[in-house]
Design an enzyme around this catalytic site. Structure first.
Site, short mmCIF file in Angstrom:
data_model
loop_
_atom_site.label_atom_id
_atom_site.label_comp_id
_atom_site.label_asym_id
_atom_site.label_seq_id
_atom_site.Cartn_x
_atom_site.Cartn_y
_atom_site.Cartn_z
N TYR A 159 0.86 -1.18 0.00
CA TYR A 159 0.00 0.00 0.00
C TYR A 159 0.90 1.24 0.00
CZ TYR A 159 -3.90 -3.05 1.48
OH TYR A 159 -4.86 -4.03 1.57
N PHE A 207 -14.11 -5.73 0.24
CA PHE A 207 -15.21 -5.27 -0.62
C PHE A 207 -16.54 -5.51 0.08
CE2 PHE A 207 -12.55 -6.47 -4.64
CZ PHE A 207 -11.67 -5.45 -4.37
N PRO A 208 -16.71 -5.10 1.33
CA PRO A 208 -17.92 -5.42 2.10
C PRO A 208 -19.18 -4.75 1.58
CG PRO A 208 -16.62 -3.80 3.27
CD PRO A 208 -15.77 -4.27 2.12
N LEU A 209 -19.01 -3.77 0.69
CA LEU A 209 -20.18 -3.11 0.10
C LEU A 209 -20.24 -3.34 -1.41
CD1 LEU A 209 -20.08 0.26 2.09
CD2 LEU A 209 -21.55 -1.72 2.50
N GLY A 224 -19.15 -3.29 -5.43
CA GLY A 224 -18.91 -2.11 -6.26
C GLY A 224 -17.48 -1.64 -6.37
#
Length: 301
Positions: free
Chosen positions: A67, A222-224, A226
């Site tokens: 990162y 990616f808990p939501l 999109g």
């Protein structure tokens, strides 16, 4: 910093309640640090964001050397204070690649995993990384990689176990793996699994069940949804929007709350680069979903 007897970072209630990770009691909502790279030109703001999260009760943070090529790890190193009881979770299996077609390249060979751990130790300023996830390419979002990077799981685990025995890492987790790979890795003492999973992407329900049976922390990324083009978004679902209106919260908070309600093994690591969004994510842990709302959300496929 990672002792069971070390005082917690703050007296604030643990966001989302209490969970377990690597033998530790932690808040069920942690912090995913990847998006801090967006604050590359405002280091003080990034440090303040981390410090405030710790002050609000967040006691586990997810990061990786790739990162920002060590930038995010450096922020965490600077934000942590003596006496903080924050569990740092990193990952290896990829490396930064600024000149390539993707921001990272696959780095799966055992010698690359070892080099990755050494980079984590250096940029985090630690003698031992508490938890290291092996980021495989078996499931979820992957990038193209050559044949020489298709390494047998046993060879990778042998290297990580050797590093654990040497005291350089505390515990081993997995990321982007199949149920079969997870079962094969169980003898290594796996403490967590990170896979893409959300209300609208539940293909890994059987893997979640395996983690529940084996008392392994389930940490969805990616808990939501999109996150990439073509991927469904939790916040676009009519039932989610309707629930948010009834509950007086945001659709994103409903999506996070559903994950916490769906399985007690779930730990969340939502990421953001803004204080307001971070506080909204933490507040999702206090949302109660009644039986009718849960039924409506569970029906989403």
């Amino acid at each position: 910093m990672t002792s069971e007897t070390t005082p917690t970072t703050s007296s604030a209630p643990r966001p989302g309640g209490v969970g377990r990770l690597a033998g530790r009691t932690v808040s069920r909502i942690g912090y995913g640090a990847m998006q801090l790279e967006r604050l590359h030109d405002d280091r003080p703001a990034a440090i303040a964001l981390l410090r405030h999260a710790f002050d609000l009760g967040v006691d586990h943070v997810d990061t990786a050397h790739f990162y920002g090529d060590g930038f995010v790890n450096g922020l965490i190193r600077e934000a942590l204070r003596p006496g903080d009881d924050v569990l740092v979770v990193t990952k290896v299996g990829a490396a930064s690649d600024h000149a390539g077609p993707f921001p990272m390249r696959v780095a799966q060979r055992p010698e690359e995993l070892r080099a990755g751990i050494e980079a984590e130790l250096t940029t985090l300023g630690m003698e031992q990384v508490p938890v290291v996830n092996l980021r495989r390419m078996d499931a979820g979002m992957t990038i193209p990689f050559p044949d020489e990077q298709k390494v047998d799981l046993d060879d990778q685990l042998a290297e990580l176990i050797a590093l654990r025995d040497a005291g350089k890492i505390g515990a081993i987790g997995l990321s982007s793996v199949s149920p079969d790979v997870t079962r094969r890795a169980l003898p290594a003492g796996i403490v967590c699994v990170q896979n893409p999973y959300s209300l609208v992407a539940r293909e890994d329900e059987d893997l979640l069940e395996l983690c529940t049976e084996e008392q392994i922390a389930w940490v969805p990324y990616f808990p939501l949804g999109g996150a990439i083009p073509g991927m469904a978004k939790v916040t676009d679902e009519p039932a989610v929007i309707a629930a948010a209106e009834r509950l007086g919260c945001t659709p994103a908070q409903v999506g996070l709350a559903w994950l916490l309600h769906h399985s007690p093994r779930t730990l969340l690591i939502p990421g953001t680069a803004t204080a307001a969004h971070r506080e909204a994510n933490l507040a999702a842990g206090a949302i109660t979903l009644d039986a009718q709302t849960l039924a409506a959300l569970d029906a989403i496929r």
